[in-house]
Scaffold this motif. Structure first.
Motif, mmCIF file in Angstrom:
data_model
loop_
_atom_site.group_PDB
_atom_site.id
_atom_site.type_symbol
_atom_site.label_atom_id
_atom_site.label_comp_id
_atom_site.label_asym_id
_atom_site.label_seq_id
_atom_site.Cartn_x
_atom_site.Cartn_y
_atom_site.Cartn_z
ATOM 1 N N ALA A 281 -11.850 11.053 -8.403
ATOM 2 C CA ALA A 281 -12.899 10.056 -7.716
ATOM 3 C C ALA A 281 -12.370 8.511 -7.565
ATOM 4 C CB ALA A 281 -14.215 10.303 -8.203
ATOM 5 N N PHE A 282 -11.797 8.214 -8.778
ATOM 6 C CA PHE A 282 -11.407 6.967 -8.887
ATOM 7 C C PHE A 282 -10.327 6.706 -7.906
ATOM 8 C CE2 PHE A 282 -7.895 3.942 -10.161
ATOM 9 C CZ PHE A 282 -8.709 2.738 -10.348
ATOM 10 N N ILE A 283 -9.379 7.509 -7.383
ATOM 11 C CA ILE A 283 -8.169 7.626 -6.468
ATOM 12 C C ILE A 283 -8.604 7.398 -5.254
ATOM 13 C CG2 ILE A 283 -6.027 8.419 -5.503
ATOM 14 C CD1 ILE A 283 -5.389 9.118 -8.479
ATOM 15 N N ARG A 284 -9.745 8.294 -4.772
ATOM 16 C CA ARG A 284 -10.308 8.349 -3.578
ATOM 17 C C ARG A 284 -11.097 6.950 -3.436
ATOM 18 N NH1 ARG A 284 -15.092 8.683 -0.960
ATOM 19 N NH2 ARG A 284 -15.062 9.990 0.991
ATOM 20 N N ASP A 285 -11.727 6.250 -4.146
ATOM 21 C CA ASP A 285 -12.550 5.296 -4.172
ATOM 22 C C ASP A 285 -11.437 3.956 -3.749
ATOM 23 O OD1 ASP A 285 -14.947 6.522 -4.626
ATOM 24 O OD2 ASP A 285 -15.107 5.471 -6.780
ATOM 25 N N TYR B 96 0.770 -0.970 0.049
ATOM 26 C CA TYR B 96 -0.095 -0.058 0.212
ATOM 27 C C TYR B 96 0.766 1.104 -0.173
ATOM 28 C CZ TYR B 96 -3.987 -2.973 0.955
ATOM 29 O OH TYR B 96 -5.044 -3.768 1.173
ATOM 30 N N ASP B 97 1.991 1.256 0.674
ATOM 31 C CA ASP B 97 2.822 2.401 0.854
ATOM 32 C C ASP B 97 3.228 2.776 -0.509
ATOM 33 O OD1 ASP B 97 2.709 3.558 3.535
ATOM 34 O OD2 ASP B 97 4.371 1.992 3.811
ATOM 35 N N TYR B 98 3.783 1.782 -1.296
ATOM 36 C CA TYR B 98 4.160 1.879 -2.872
ATOM 37 C C TYR B 98 3.075 2.315 -3.535
ATOM 38 C CZ TYR B 98 6.010 0.822 -7.400
ATOM 39 O OH TYR B 98 6.300 1.077 -8.797
ATOM 40 N N VAL B 99 1.696 1.778 -3.566
ATOM 41 C CA VAL B 99 0.751 2.397 -4.414
ATOM 42 C C VAL B 99 0.449 3.829 -4.093
ATOM 43 C CG1 VAL B 99 -1.566 2.090 -4.777
ATOM 44 C CG2 VAL B 99 -0.287 0.036 -4.670
ATOM 45 N N MET B 100 0.548 4.209 -2.735
ATOM 46 C CA MET B 100 0.224 5.703 -2.642
ATOM 47 C C MET B 100 1.109 6.480 -2.867
ATOM 48 S SD MET B 100 -1.854 5.474 1.056
ATOM 49 C CE MET B 100 -0.482 4.536 2.065
ATOM 50 N N ALA B 101 2.649 6.094 -2.663
ATOM 51 C CA ALA B 101 3.880 6.918 -2.794
ATOM 52 C C ALA B 101 4.288 7.092 -4.244
ATOM 53 C CB ALA B 101 5.174 6.576 -2.036
ATOM 54 N N GLU B 102 4.124 5.904 -5.067
ATOM 55 C CA GLU B 102 4.727 5.834 -6.395
ATOM 56 C C GLU B 102 3.639 6.001 -7.516
ATOM 57 O OE1 GLU B 102 7.904 6.103 -6.826
ATOM 58 O OE2 GLU B 102 8.309 6.047 -4.716
ATOM 59 N N LEU B 103 2.332 5.799 -7.088
ATOM 60 C CA LEU B 103 1.473 5.558 -8.379
ATOM 61 C C LEU B 103 0.468 6.967 -8.055
ATOM 62 C CD1 LEU B 103 0.520 1.774 -8.377
ATOM 63 C CD2 LEU B 103 1.899 3.185 -9.825
ATOM 64 N N PHE B 104 -0.389 6.764 -6.868
ATOM 65 C CA PHE B 104 -1.502 7.898 -6.757
ATOM 66 C C PHE B 104 -0.979 9.187 -6.464
ATOM 67 C CE2 PHE B 104 -4.429 4.321 -4.439
ATOM 68 C CZ PHE B 104 -4.605 3.938 -5.817
ATOM 69 N N SER B 105 -0.072 9.491 -5.532
ATOM 70 C CA SER B 105 0.712 10.639 -5.286
ATOM 71 C C SER B 105 1.162 11.528 -6.364
ATOM 72 C CB SER B 105 1.681 10.997 -4.314
ATOM 73 O OG SER B 105 1.071 10.389 -2.994
ATOM 74 N N PRO B 106 1.974 10.833 -7.401
ATOM 75 C CA PRO B 106 2.503 11.618 -8.608
ATOM 76 C C PRO B 106 1.328 11.808 -9.778
ATOM 77 C CG PRO B 106 3.754 9.777 -8.265
ATOM 78 C CD PRO B 106 2.718 9.587 -7.162
ATOM 79 N N VAL B 107 0.166 10.674 -9.704
ATOM 80 C CA VAL B 107 -0.948 11.215 -10.550
ATOM 81 C C VAL B 107 -1.567 12.344 -10.078
ATOM 82 C CG1 VAL B 107 -3.120 10.275 -11.441
ATOM 83 C CG2 VAL B 107 -1.178 8.588 -11.524
#
Length: 173
Positions: free
Chosen positions: A43-47, A9-20
């Protein structure tokens, strides 16, 4: 802690969601993305973030307690949602109040069910005085035992409210 796709999850948040999210914000400001495109992606990322918090069950029932909320006029909750997830992964029990939390209702919750920690995100504000006044009023009305951390781009430089800690980047918690 990993998701069903195997990525931490840390990777998904730091390396995918945050940059997007950063690209979306900059692209919207520069006119490269429409409001509809920005809203759809956000909205997709929030979900996805809410789903992660739900998979974590808001943290362990026996964990230390944290309340996470945005200032009353702030609807930018995604960074704070990532903070809540990181806290849940570190054995905190999260009460998620989210965006645009009215001050009166926040104070009521913090007094009725005093947590160990309250994390407040201030991403947008009309003035420095608005953010400082909010922090002063809330701090003065809640138990001294509640650790109060505030962060986000609207927290002014030199912010100094007794009993309120500043974390300039809550998302790193």
């Amino acid at each position: 802690i990993r998701g069903s796709d195997g990525l931490p999850y840390d990777y998904v948040m730091a390396e995918l969601f945050s940059p997007v999210l950063k690209e979306l914000g900059e692209g919207w400001a520069e006119g490269r993305y429409s409001v509809a495109q920005e809203h759809f992606a956000s909205a997709f990322i929030r979900d996805q973030l809410i789903a992660i918090l739900l998979r974590l069950d808001g943290g362990p029932q026996s964990g230390r307690t944290a309340v996470c909320a945005c200032t009353p006029g702030d609807h930018h909750e995604l960074g704070l949602l990532m903070v809540a997830i990181r806290l849940a992964m570190r054995a905190w029990r999260i009460t998620w109040l989210g965006a645009r939390m009215p001050e009166k209702d926040l104070v009521e919750v913090l007094n009725q069910y005093p947590p160990d920690l309250v994390c407040i995100s201030a991403t947008v504000a009309e003035s420095d005085r608005e953010v400082i006044g909010f922090a002063e009023r809330v701090r003065s009305q809640i138990p001294d035992s509640v650790e109060f951390i505030m962060g986000g781009p609207a927290v002014p430089a030199g912010f100094d409210v007794p009993g309120v800690q500043v974390n300039s980047n809550l998302a790193l918690m």
